[in-house]
Design a protein around this motif. Structure first.
Motif, mmCIF file in Angstrom:
data_model
loop_
_atom_site.group_PDB
_atom_site.id
_atom_site.type_symbol
_atom_site.label_atom_id
_atom_site.label_comp_id
_atom_site.label_asym_id
_atom_site.label_seq_id
_atom_site.Cartn_x
_atom_site.Cartn_y
_atom_site.Cartn_z
ATOM 1 N N ASP A 42 -69.187 -101.036 -30.419
ATOM 2 C CA ASP A 42 -70.778 -100.836 -29.755
ATOM 3 C C ASP A 42 -71.684 -101.509 -28.936
ATOM 4 O OD1 ASP A 42 -73.311 -99.933 -31.393
ATOM 5 O OD2 ASP A 42 -72.638 -101.347 -32.526
ATOM 6 N N PRO A 43 -72.896 -101.470 -27.891
ATOM 7 C CA PRO A 43 -72.885 -102.107 -27.082
ATOM 8 C C PRO A 43 -74.039 -102.720 -27.712
ATOM 9 C CG PRO A 43 -72.865 -99.787 -26.627
ATOM 10 C CD PRO A 43 -72.280 -100.022 -27.514
ATOM 11 N N ARG A 50 -74.280 -111.517 -27.499
ATOM 12 C CA ARG A 50 -74.082 -112.278 -26.630
ATOM 13 C C ARG A 50 -75.414 -113.293 -26.344
ATOM 14 N NH1 ARG A 50 -71.196 -113.509 -21.601
ATOM 15 N NH2 ARG A 50 -72.786 -113.484 -20.375
ATOM 16 N N VAL A 51 -76.801 -112.684 -27.482
ATOM 17 C CA VAL A 51 -77.914 -112.951 -27.933
ATOM 18 C C VAL A 51 -76.786 -114.071 -28.291
ATOM 19 C CG1 VAL A 51 -79.939 -113.091 -28.480
ATOM 20 C CG2 VAL A 51 -78.781 -111.022 -27.356
ATOM 21 N N GLN A 67 -76.029 -120.473 -18.010
ATOM 22 C CA GLN A 67 -76.497 -120.093 -16.750
ATOM 23 C C GLN A 67 -75.259 -119.248 -16.768
ATOM 24 O OE1 GLN A 67 -75.792 -122.798 -13.873
ATOM 25 N NE2 GLN A 67 -77.285 -121.744 -12.236
ATOM 26 N N GLN A 68 -74.349 -119.380 -17.451
ATOM 27 C CA GLN A 68 -73.456 -118.262 -17.347
ATOM 28 C C GLN A 68 -73.917 -116.776 -17.929
ATOM 29 O OE1 GLN A 68 -69.863 -119.569 -19.470
ATOM 30 N NE2 GLN A 68 -69.462 -121.076 -17.026
ATOM 31 N N HIS A 69 -74.990 -116.993 -18.537
ATOM 32 C CA HIS A 69 -75.413 -115.659 -19.448
ATOM 33 C C HIS A 69 -76.480 -114.895 -18.576
ATOM 34 C CE1 HIS A 69 -73.481 -117.991 -22.717
ATOM 35 N NE2 HIS A 69 -73.336 -116.628 -23.982
ATOM 36 N N LEU A 70 -76.926 -116.190 -17.599
ATOM 37 C CA LEU A 70 -78.165 -115.535 -16.396
ATOM 38 C C LEU A 70 -77.437 -114.632 -15.483
ATOM 39 C CD1 LEU A 70 -80.173 -118.501 -16.753
ATOM 40 C CD2 LEU A 70 -80.062 -117.244 -18.080
ATOM 41 N N ALA A 71 -77.552 -113.412 -15.387
ATOM 42 C CA ALA A 71 -77.641 -112.417 -13.595
ATOM 43 C C ALA A 71 -78.106 -113.334 -12.729
ATOM 44 C CB ALA A 71 -78.351 -111.332 -14.060
ATOM 45 N N GLU A 72 -77.691 -113.480 -12.090
ATOM 46 C CA GLU A 72 -78.304 -113.595 -10.333
ATOM 47 C C GLU A 72 -79.453 -113.489 -9.968
ATOM 48 O OE1 GLU A 72 -75.918 -115.472 -8.608
ATOM 49 O OE2 GLU A 72 -74.612 -115.226 -9.404
ATOM 50 N N ASP A 148 -70.266 -105.157 -15.168
ATOM 51 C CA ASP A 148 -68.869 -105.188 -15.554
ATOM 52 C C ASP A 148 -67.862 -105.510 -16.857
ATOM 53 O OD1 ASP A 148 -68.203 -104.525 -13.068
ATOM 54 O OD2 ASP A 148 -69.378 -106.998 -12.348
ATOM 55 N N GLY A 149 -69.151 -104.835 -17.358
ATOM 56 C CA GLY A 149 -68.687 -104.905 -19.651
ATOM 57 C C GLY A 149 -69.328 -105.878 -19.995
ATOM 58 N N GLU A 150 -69.829 -106.786 -19.498
ATOM 59 C CA GLU A 150 -70.374 -108.071 -19.867
ATOM 60 C C GLU A 150 -72.029 -107.435 -19.745
ATOM 61 O OE1 GLU A 150 -69.750 -110.910 -21.462
ATOM 62 O OE2 GLU A 150 -68.277 -111.190 -20.715
ATOM 63 N N TRP A 151 -73.115 -108.316 -21.067
ATOM 64 C CA TRP A 151 -74.543 -108.678 -21.044
ATOM 65 C C TRP A 151 -75.471 -109.254 -20.494
ATOM 66 C CZ3 TRP A 151 -77.274 -103.953 -21.924
ATOM 67 C CH2 TRP A 151 -76.224 -103.229 -22.366
ATOM 68 N N MET A 152 -75.406 -108.783 -19.441
ATOM 69 C CA MET A 152 -75.961 -110.182 -18.617
ATOM 70 C C MET A 152 -77.723 -110.634 -19.210
ATOM 71 S SD MET A 152 -73.332 -111.954 -17.437
ATOM 72 C CE MET A 152 -74.434 -112.764 -15.820
#
Length: 162
Positions: A42-43, A50-51, A67-72, A148-152
């Motif tokens: 379930d997305p 992730r939150v 920082q690993q949770h943050l998109a570039e 890539d399957g990970e929420w950023m």
């Protein structure tokens, strides 16, 4: 020996009741396992996890994990970028030996591969005493993207709620 055999076999129907109880228990475990596996797919459940992981990184005073949770291309208040967010977290961690973060109920708006999450957040910092040295309630709105399957976390905006 006769009493042992009677005890083993029990009264008529006892084995049937035990068998039904075991069957019901196995069915419950199977349903729980299926519901858990569905939740992983379930997305929204993945986003909520992730939150929670991001909040745990903040409370752990771990800017690298944050920082690993943050998109570039992360962007925050006043043009804050990914590295700026890490430095902000490092500064807060240096000022406070203990950090607490309490999120209110998450209001999640899902779209394909994108989501918006709104919540109240209470951020506390302290030196280990019973009461925090500082605390603030914020209204937070964050934008998330599936990569890539990970929420950023792509964007975050916060303002004092009080």
């Amino acid at each position: 020996m006769e009493s042992i055999e009677r005890g083993w076999h029990g009264a008529p129907g006892a084995r049937l009741r035990v068998g039904r109880a075991i069957g019901a228990w196995l069915a419950m475990v199977l349903l729980l396992a299926l519901s858990t596996s569905c939740a992983r797919d379930d997305p929204e459940a993945a986003l909520r996890a992730r939150v929670a992981s991001l909040a745990a990184a903040i409370e752990a005073r771990d800017p690298a994990a944050l920082q690993q949770h943050l998109a570039e291309d992360f962007i925050g208040n006043d043009g804050l970028d990914r590295n700026g967010a890490r430095r902000l977290a490092m500064g807060f961690a240096l000022r406070h030996r203990e950090i607490g973060l309490t999120l209110g109920p998450l209001d999640v708006d899902m779209a394909p591969a994108h989501a918006t999450v709104r919540s109240k957040a209470i951020l506390r910092g302290g030196s280990g005493r019973a009461l925090p040295d500082s605390a603030q309630v914020y209204d937070v709105e964050s934008g998330w993207r599936l990569e890539d399957g990970e929420w950023m976390l792509v964007s975050a905006g916060w303002k004092p709620a009080l």
